[in-house]
Scaffold this motif. Structure first.
Motif, mmCIF file in Angstrom:
data_model
loop_
_atom_site.group_PDB
_atom_site.id
_atom_site.type_symbol
_atom_site.label_atom_id
_atom_site.label_comp_id
_atom_site.label_asym_id
_atom_site.label_seq_id
_atom_site.Cartn_x
_atom_site.Cartn_y
_atom_site.Cartn_z
ATOM 1 N N LEU A 55 24.092 38.124 33.866
ATOM 2 C CA LEU A 55 24.891 37.200 33.945
ATOM 3 C C LEU A 55 24.050 35.546 34.983
ATOM 4 N N GLN A 56 23.791 36.613 36.036
ATOM 5 C CA GLN A 56 23.527 35.581 37.455
ATOM 6 C C GLN A 56 24.193 34.991 38.064
ATOM 7 N N THR A 57 25.069 35.303 37.766
ATOM 8 C CA THR A 57 26.524 34.891 38.680
ATOM 9 C C THR A 57 26.747 35.897 39.252
ATOM 10 N N SER A 58 27.770 35.247 40.068
ATOM 11 C CA SER A 58 28.803 35.638 41.356
ATOM 12 C C SER A 58 30.214 35.800 41.607
ATOM 13 N N VAL A 59 30.797 37.249 41.808
ATOM 14 C CA VAL A 59 32.462 37.465 40.990
ATOM 15 C C VAL A 59 32.185 38.183 42.396
ATOM 16 N N ALA A 60 33.554 38.084 43.248
ATOM 17 C CA ALA A 60 33.490 39.199 43.905
ATOM 18 C C ALA A 60 34.474 40.602 43.229
ATOM 19 N N ILE A 61 33.905 41.923 43.910
ATOM 20 C CA ILE A 61 34.376 43.114 43.490
ATOM 21 C C ILE A 61 34.614 44.160 44.456
ATOM 22 N N VAL A 62 35.612 44.514 44.178
ATOM 23 C CA VAL A 62 36.337 45.829 44.530
ATOM 24 C C VAL A 62 35.725 47.279 43.776
ATOM 25 N N GLY A 63 35.323 48.041 44.244
ATOM 26 C CA GLY A 63 35.727 49.351 43.069
ATOM 27 C C GLY A 63 36.766 50.351 44.084
ATOM 28 N N PHE A 64 36.751 51.322 43.118
ATOM 29 C CA PHE A 64 37.565 53.200 43.796
ATOM 30 C C PHE A 64 36.287 53.795 43.963
ATOM 31 N N ASP A 65 36.402 53.866 44.520
ATOM 32 C CA ASP A 65 35.862 55.137 44.531
ATOM 33 C C ASP A 65 33.691 54.807 45.056
ATOM 34 N N ASP A 66 33.367 55.348 46.075
ATOM 35 C CA ASP A 66 31.761 55.229 46.608
ATOM 36 C C ASP A 66 31.613 55.762 45.725
ATOM 37 N N PHE A 67 29.637 55.323 45.668
ATOM 38 C CA PHE A 67 28.605 56.068 44.969
ATOM 39 C C PHE A 67 27.438 55.864 46.334
#
Length: 351
Positions: A280-292
């Motif tokens: 979508l070429q958009t920016s949204v704040a993200i927090v994920g559970f578990d590192d990768f």
């Protein structure tokens, strides 16, 4: 069923009077608990130096020697193996947990038989039966959402100790080692709130325990900040795949009233959120559970809530070895802490 290594003895020896000094004899002479002697002998766990010296003095005084043959042939333990029953091994979380548990078991002289159930109660029951049939000394299980009352008979009558890891089991009483999922959900959501976000979406995988507790933490953080949770922003996926997460994120971000932030409750879901944002070429704040892998190498590094997955596996293995060596204390519930690692995506403010 696959395993890193295994040892199998096909029959039990006839009963013989035990005239050799036992580990219990050492414990009595040293004035310590049986589990303490086990830790010194097997070289696992933590024992104070002066206590370890007292145990070694007792061992030398009575001439105790660990009898590997007797250990391998006693009832319920016809091989120096433990069983490890996990979920989806394509998930790095379980692979890391398994690696750490195997290392602890191997250092104590045990091989590990690995099996997977992939959230299917019938497959899980069969896998447990197969492992018990191989006379494993004990079991580490990531339980599914079915009824586990059948395991009480195994733990009691067959004297095969069990440790649950990552989730508790329904209907069965045994040691369990968890991560603080609710606090992780609270930390992730509060972090986004602190950046000014009020419309925070959450993507959940179909789990009866882990993601449910993360959702509870999400709701708790919103309410404590005076934000009424919006049911339109709570998405529970049918299978919890990356593809589902990507499609769900696309729908959320193109809606009439889109969220400004997303909390994704597993590593697979975080990957899906990132793919949708890129498309979508958009920016949204993200927090994920578990590192990768490579989360810190992306153009905007991913902020995550994470736990020490290897310690989860190590702790479960140590508990099981203690039980195998005679620790009969009441069942323990261990909850390991989580931490938030701020890298970039979680620090994007409202537009």
């Amino acid at each position: 069923m696959e395993g890193w290594s295994s040892t199998h003895v096909s029959s039990r020896p006839p009963h013989r009077q035990n005239t050799r000094p036992t580990m219990r004899d050492v414990a009595e002479r040293a004035g310590v608990a049986l589990v303490t002697v086990s830790r010194v002998v097997n070289g696992v766990g933590t024992v104070r130096e002066e206590t370890a010296e007292r145990v070694m003095a007792a061992i030398n005084a009575i001439g105790y020697q660990r009898n590997e043959l007797a250990r391998s042939l006693r009832p319920g333990q016809n091989s120096m193996t433990i069983g490890l029953l996990l979920g989806d091994l394509t998930n790095p979380f379980y692979a890391s947990l398994a690696k750490a548990a195997v290392e602890v078991a191997n250092r104590a002289g045990y091989a590990v038989l690995l099996s997977t159930a992939d959230e299917d109660p019938e497959v899980e029951r069969r896998a447990v039966g197969e492992l018990i049939g191989r006379r494993v000394a004990g079991l580490i299980i990531v339980p599914d959402q079915g009824d586990h009352a059948f395991l009480n008979e195994i733990n009691g009558h067959d004297h095969v100790p069990i440790v649950f890891v990552d989730r508790p089991a329904t209907g069965a009483e045994a040691d369990v080692v968890l991560v603080d999922n609710e606090d992780g959900g609270r930390k992730a959501t509060q972090h986004l709130i602190d950046q000014g976000h009020r419309r925070i979406a959450i993507l959940g995988a179909p789990s009866y325990y882990s993601t449910g507790r993360r959702l509870r933490g999400y709701r708790k953080a919103l309410r404590r900040s005076g934000i009424t949770p919006d049911s339109n922003l709570v998405v529970t996926l049918r299978r919890g795949t990356t593809e589902e997460a990507s499609a769900a994120t696309h729908t959320l971000l193109t809606s009439a009233d889109p969220p400004t932030a997303v909390f994704s409750t597993t590593g697979f879901l975080t990957e899906g959120v990132l793919r949708a944002c890129r498309q979508l070429q958009t920016s949204v704040a993200i927090v994920g559970f578990d590192d990768f892998k490579l989360a810190d190498m992306l153009p905007t590094p991913v902020t995550v809530v994470t736990s020490d997955t290897e310690e989860l596996g190590r702790h479960a293995a140590r508990l099981l070895l203690d039980r195998i060596d005679g620790d009969d204390a009441p069942s323990r519930r261990t909850v390991l802490p989580v931490q938030l690692i701020a890298r970039g995506t979680g620090e994007i403010g409202t537009q």
